[in-house]
Design an enzyme around this catalytic site. Structure first.
Site, PDB file in Angstrom:
ATOM      1  N   ASN A 153      21.699  31.930 -20.538  1.00  0.00           N
ATOM      2  CA  ASN A 153      20.082  32.112 -20.832  1.00  0.00           C
ATOM      3  C   ASN A 153      19.329  30.903 -20.541  1.00  0.00           C
ATOM      4  O   ASN A 153      18.948  30.063 -21.408  1.00  0.00           O
ATOM      5  CB  ASN A 153      19.603  32.722 -22.052  1.00  0.00           C
ATOM      6  CG  ASN A 153      18.098  32.979 -21.992  1.00  0.00           C
ATOM      7  OD1 ASN A 153      17.180  32.974 -21.356  1.00  0.00           O
ATOM      8  ND2 ASN A 153      17.623  33.998 -23.146  1.00  0.00           N
TER       9      ASN A 153
ATOM     10  N   ARG B  86      21.034  35.509 -17.594  1.00  0.00           N
ATOM     11  CA  ARG B  86      19.792  36.429 -17.823  1.00  0.00           C
ATOM     12  C   ARG B  86      18.716  36.031 -16.803  1.00  0.00           C
ATOM     13  O   ARG B  86      18.338  34.623 -16.661  1.00  0.00           O
ATOM     14  CB  ARG B  86      19.150  35.929 -19.310  1.00  0.00           C
ATOM     15  CG  ARG B  86      17.964  36.860 -19.416  1.00  0.00           C
ATOM     16  CD  ARG B  86      17.207  36.233 -20.599  1.00  0.00           C
ATOM     17  NE  ARG B  86      15.845  36.874 -20.803  1.00  0.00           N
ATOM     18  CZ  ARG B  86      14.933  36.386 -21.368  1.00  0.00           C
ATOM     19  NH1 ARG B  86      14.986  35.176 -21.813  1.00  0.00           N
ATOM     20  NH2 ARG B  86      13.710  37.160 -21.711  1.00  0.00           N
TER      21      ARG B  86
ATOM     22  N   HIS C 106      12.529  42.985 -22.081  1.00  0.00           N
ATOM     23  CA  HIS C 106      13.420  43.009 -23.258  1.00  0.00           C
ATOM     24  C   HIS C 106      14.477  44.085 -22.878  1.00  0.00           C
ATOM     25  O   HIS C 106      14.983  44.691 -23.706  1.00  0.00           O
ATOM     26  CB  HIS C 106      12.916  43.213 -24.515  1.00  0.00           C
ATOM     27  CG  HIS C 106      12.144  42.187 -24.850  1.00  0.00           C
ATOM     28  ND1 HIS C 106      10.762  42.426 -25.689  1.00  0.00           N
ATOM     29  CD2 HIS C 106      12.046  40.887 -25.182  1.00  0.00           C
ATOM     30  CE1 HIS C 106      10.252  41.256 -26.072  1.00  0.00           C
ATOM     31  NE2 HIS C 106      11.037  40.393 -25.976  1.00  0.00           N
TER      32      HIS C 106
ATOM     33  N   LEU D 264      10.733  43.653 -32.222  1.00  0.00           N
ATOM     34  CA  LEU D 264       9.759  42.881 -32.760  1.00  0.00           C
ATOM     35  C   LEU D 264      10.163  41.525 -32.925  1.00  0.00           C
ATOM     36  O   LEU D 264      10.958  41.449 -33.978  1.00  0.00           O
ATOM     37  CB  LEU D 264       9.309  43.528 -33.953  1.00  0.00           C
ATOM     38  CG  LEU D 264       8.922  45.148 -33.882  1.00  0.00           C
ATOM     39  CD1 LEU D 264       8.583  45.669 -35.072  1.00  0.00           C
ATOM     40  CD2 LEU D 264       7.768  45.288 -32.875  1.00  0.00           C
TER      41      LEU D 264
ATOM     42  N   ARG E  15       0.803  35.812 -28.186  1.00  0.00           N
ATOM     43  CA  ARG E  15       0.137  36.577 -27.198  1.00  0.00           C
ATOM     44  C   ARG E  15      -0.554  37.788 -27.709  1.00  0.00           C
ATOM     45  O   ARG E  15      -0.349  38.416 -28.575  1.00  0.00           O
ATOM     46  CB  ARG E  15       1.240  37.220 -26.322  1.00  0.00           C
ATOM     47  CG  ARG E  15       2.099  36.184 -25.442  1.00  0.00           C
ATOM     48  CD  ARG E  15       3.281  36.813 -24.666  1.00  0.00           C
ATOM     49  NE  ARG E  15       4.413  36.278 -25.291  1.00  0.00           N
ATOM     50  CZ  ARG E  15       5.614  36.575 -25.045  1.00  0.00           C
ATOM     51  NH1 ARG E  15       5.811  37.961 -24.241  1.00  0.00           N
ATOM     52  NH2 ARG E  15       6.742  36.001 -25.201  1.00  0.00           N
TER      53      ARG E  15
ATOM     54  N   ARG F 188       6.445  34.825 -40.765  1.00  0.00           N
ATOM     55  CA  ARG F 188       6.812  34.464 -42.489  1.00  0.00           C
ATOM     56  C   ARG F 188       5.965  33.789 -42.814  1.00  0.00           C
ATOM     57  O   ARG F 188       5.507  33.803 -43.849  1.00  0.00           O
ATOM     58  CB  ARG F 188       7.962  33.594 -42.446  1.00  0.00           C
ATOM     59  CG  ARG F 188       9.341  34.267 -42.305  1.00  0.00           C
ATOM     60  CD  ARG F 188      10.502  33.602 -41.947  1.00  0.00           C
ATOM     61  NE  ARG F 188      10.407  32.804 -40.757  1.00  0.00           N
ATOM     62  CZ  ARG F 188      11.454  32.438 -40.063  1.00  0.00           C
ATOM     63  NH1 ARG F 188      12.603  32.188 -40.611  1.00  0.00           N
ATOM     64  NH2 ARG F 188      11.388  31.778 -38.631  1.00  0.00           N
TER      65      ARG F 188
ATOM     66  N   ILE G 284      11.589  39.604 -36.232  1.00  0.00           N
ATOM     67  CA  ILE G 284      10.718  40.273 -37.346  1.00  0.00           C
ATOM     68  C   ILE G 284      11.123  41.786 -37.685  1.00  0.00           C
ATOM     69  O   ILE G 284      11.543  41.883 -38.836  1.00  0.00           O
ATOM     70  CB  ILE G 284       9.213  40.609 -36.804  1.00  0.00           C
ATOM     71  CG1 ILE G 284       8.704  39.227 -36.615  1.00  0.00           C
ATOM     72  CG2 ILE G 284       8.397  41.575 -37.754  1.00  0.00           C
ATOM     73  CD1 ILE G 284       7.238  39.501 -35.998  1.00  0.00           C
TER      74      ILE G 284
ATOM     75  N   GLU H  22      21.665  40.505 -27.125  1.00  0.00           N
ATOM     76  CA  GLU H  22      21.651  40.483 -25.727  1.00  0.00           C
ATOM     77  C   GLU H  22      22.701  39.701 -25.072  1.00  0.00           C
ATOM     78  O   GLU H  22      23.101  40.312 -23.550  1.00  0.00           O
ATOM     79  CB  GLU H  22      20.238  39.983 -25.266  1.00  0.00           C
ATOM     80  CG  GLU H  22      18.926  40.801 -25.784  1.00  0.00           C
ATOM     81  CD  GLU H  22      17.709  40.015 -25.676  1.00  0.00           C
ATOM     82  OE1 GLU H  22      17.582  39.399 -26.725  1.00  0.00           O
ATOM     83  OE2 GLU H  22      16.849  40.155 -24.917  1.00  0.00           O
TER      84      GLU H  22
HETATM   85  P1  AMP Z   1      12.900  36.191 -32.444  1.00  0.00           P
HETATM   86  O1  AMP Z   1      11.649  36.099 -31.242  1.00  0.00           O
HETATM   87  O2  AMP Z   1      13.509  37.345 -32.215  1.00  0.00           O
HETATM   88  O3  AMP Z   1      13.473  34.972 -32.784  1.00  0.00           O
HETATM   89  O4  AMP Z   1      11.626  36.466 -33.699  1.00  0.00           O
HETATM   90  C1  AMP Z   1      11.029  35.398 -34.188  1.00  0.00           C
HETATM   91  C2  AMP Z   1      10.099  36.031 -35.423  1.00  0.00           C
HETATM   92  O5  AMP Z   1      11.101  36.597 -36.338  1.00  0.00           O
HETATM   93  C3  AMP Z   1       9.083  34.882 -35.900  1.00  0.00           C
HETATM   94  O6  AMP Z   1       7.939  35.607 -36.129  1.00  0.00           O
HETATM   95  C4  AMP Z   1       9.816  34.859 -37.454  1.00  0.00           C
HETATM   96  O7  AMP Z   1       8.979  34.737 -38.410  1.00  0.00           O
HETATM   97  C5  AMP Z   1      10.508  36.160 -37.725  1.00  0.00           C
HETATM   98  N1  AMP Z   1      11.469  36.114 -38.636  1.00  0.00           N
HETATM   99  C6  AMP Z   1      12.477  35.503 -38.647  1.00  0.00           C
HETATM  100  N2  AMP Z   1      13.212  35.730 -39.911  1.00  0.00           N
HETATM  101  C7  AMP Z   1      12.385  36.055 -40.612  1.00  0.00           C
HETATM  102  C8  AMP Z   1      12.681  36.661 -41.986  1.00  0.00           C
HETATM  103  N3  AMP Z   1      13.231  36.321 -42.823  1.00  0.00           N
HETATM  104  N4  AMP Z   1      11.443  37.233 -42.602  1.00  0.00           N
HETATM  105  C9  AMP Z   1      10.393  37.526 -41.660  1.00  0.00           C
HETATM  106  N5  AMP Z   1      10.343  37.113 -40.407  1.00  0.00           N
HETATM  107  C10 AMP Z   1      11.291  36.730 -39.994  1.00  0.00           C
END
Ligand code: AMP
Length: 397
Positions: A8, A89, A178, A207, A239, A283, A330, A382
């Protein structure tokens, strides 16, 4: 047995995972960051051990050279000839591709043709591909598109209600993104439930920092929340997601901004970050909301409500669904976000098993026994999808 890589490439980064196929065993994985900038960072994990090197990495070719050298050094491969296939990708395949494809000269031209639709992403994917094909000239190369899974959407779900000639002449339509993740979730749900893929009626919620929701009807993408670009749909980390389409014009006039400046505001300064003023990371938003920060609470409420209205809308549009799936950073980890979303969908008769929902990053059913629909957390993958398609193309050669 064959060694296959999943790649990627971003404009200044390159994420990779090395598999033994068809077993899907991960032999190594890693990330090259700050390519073309000072203090590039290369990291690779082999057998649970992470090795990091910091040095200037002038371009993607240098990154790929470091990567293959590291694979030799750590005995992941004995010779570069061991790497039989590489899957790349590619964000945008336009209307050309509804599946992965061998990276032929024709495919490269088509990916180039799609550059106006993904001006930052497609060139990065091509640079990654070109670097690998130079260093591994005998390996089979495959393009795996984010947009491919969504090419099954019916016209009413991808045509925008603007003059039709913009679709005909400029290819302005909903594409969705996605796709590799939504497809993985669909296949995994079919596996878990023992259903045939064509019998799968679900709503998949990916998410993460970027987020999209897909209505999967008869195992195929029926509608998805991202659009011409990944800016559309639900609220995201930075975004805006869907807003009144007149807003960019108003901002340009009031603040004397260029189209590019407004684009930057909507892509980089909006969403959770823009509303909360705290952070783009869910978080941080959760913590600030717990401490009583009103704007963090508002950002989080908008996020939950956008997901609820999208899932509810898709449920109606599809004529019902059997399950809701959560994935992405998320979706896989935020217990409170899943709770708020499922509670918000109570009108559909869906109910959470709160104890089962008290988990992070695991594949688990989180709906109550008397829920109208099943709800699952399914960690997405992915990378394995890219490796599978690269391996499939290799086997077909
Ligand atoms: P991604 O783009 O799929 O890597 O997701 C990133 C998002 O996942 C960010 O907003 C992080 O805050 C959220 N995230 C990752 N780990 C946690 C967790 N343990 N609790 C809540 N949100 C999380």
């Amino acid at each position: 047995m064959a060694i296959v890589m999943s790649v990627n490439a971003g404009s200044s980064s390159l994420k990779f995972q090395v598999y033994e196929m068809p077993e899907e065993k991960v032999l190594a994985k890693g990330l090259v960051e700050r390519i073309g900038l000072n203090d590039g960072v290369f990291s690779i994990t082999v057998d649970g051990q992470k090795y990091t090197t910091t040095c200037d990495i002038p371009d993607h070719e240098a990154a790929v050279r470091m990567l293959v050298d590291a694979l030799l050094e750590h005995h992941v491969v004995n010779s570069l000839d061991d790497i039989k296939a590489v899957g790349h990708r590619i964000v945008h395949g336009g209307e050309f591709y509804s599946d992965s494809v061998e990276a032929s000269t024709d495919a490269v031209e088509k990916v180039e043709e799609c550059i106006p639709l993904a001006p930052l992403h497609n060139p990065a994917g091509l640079v990654g591909y070109k670097s690998f094909s130079k260093l591994l000239p005998d390996a089979s190369q495959t393009f795996v598109f984010d947009t491919a899974f969504h090419q099954t959407m019916p016209a009413e779900n991808f045509i925008y209600p603007i003059p039709y000639e913009y679709y005909e002449e400029d290819k302005i339509r909903r594409y969705g993104f996605h796709g590799t993740s939504h497809k993985y979730l669909t296949q995994r749900y079919a596996e878990i439930t023992g259903k045939k893929p064509e019998d799968v009626q679900i709503i998949t919620c990916h998410l993460g920092n970027g987020g999209s929701i897909t209505a999967v009807k008869d195992g195929k993408s029926f509608k998805t929340s991202m659009g011409l670009t990944p800016l559309a749909g639900i609220e995201m980390g930075t975004r805006s997601g869907d807003i009144d389409p007149a807003i960019p014009g108003v901002l340009m006039q009031r603040h004397n901004l260029t189209a590019q400046e407004v684009d930057n505001i909507l892509n980089k300064k909006s969403g959770l970050l823009g509303v909360s003023g705290v952070s783009s990371d869910s978080r941080d938003i959760e913590n600030a909301a717990k401490e009583g920060n009103e704007r963090a609470k508002l950002a989080s409420k908008i996020f939950d409500d956008r997901v609820i209205e999208t899932v509810g809308g898709y449920y109606a549009l599809m004529g019902g669904a059997d399950a809701i799936l959560f994935a992405g950073g998320i979706g896989e980890n935020s217990i409170t976000t899943r709770e708020a979303i499922i509670d918000g969908l109570a009108a559909l008769g869906v109910k959470l098993d709160h104890e089962a929902n008290n988990c992070r990053g695991k594949e688990v059913k989180i709906s109550a026994d008397d829920s109208s629909m099943d709800v699952y957390v399914i960690p997405t993958d992915e990378e394995v999808m890219i490796a599978r398609d690269a391996y499939k193309n290799l086997a077909a050669e």
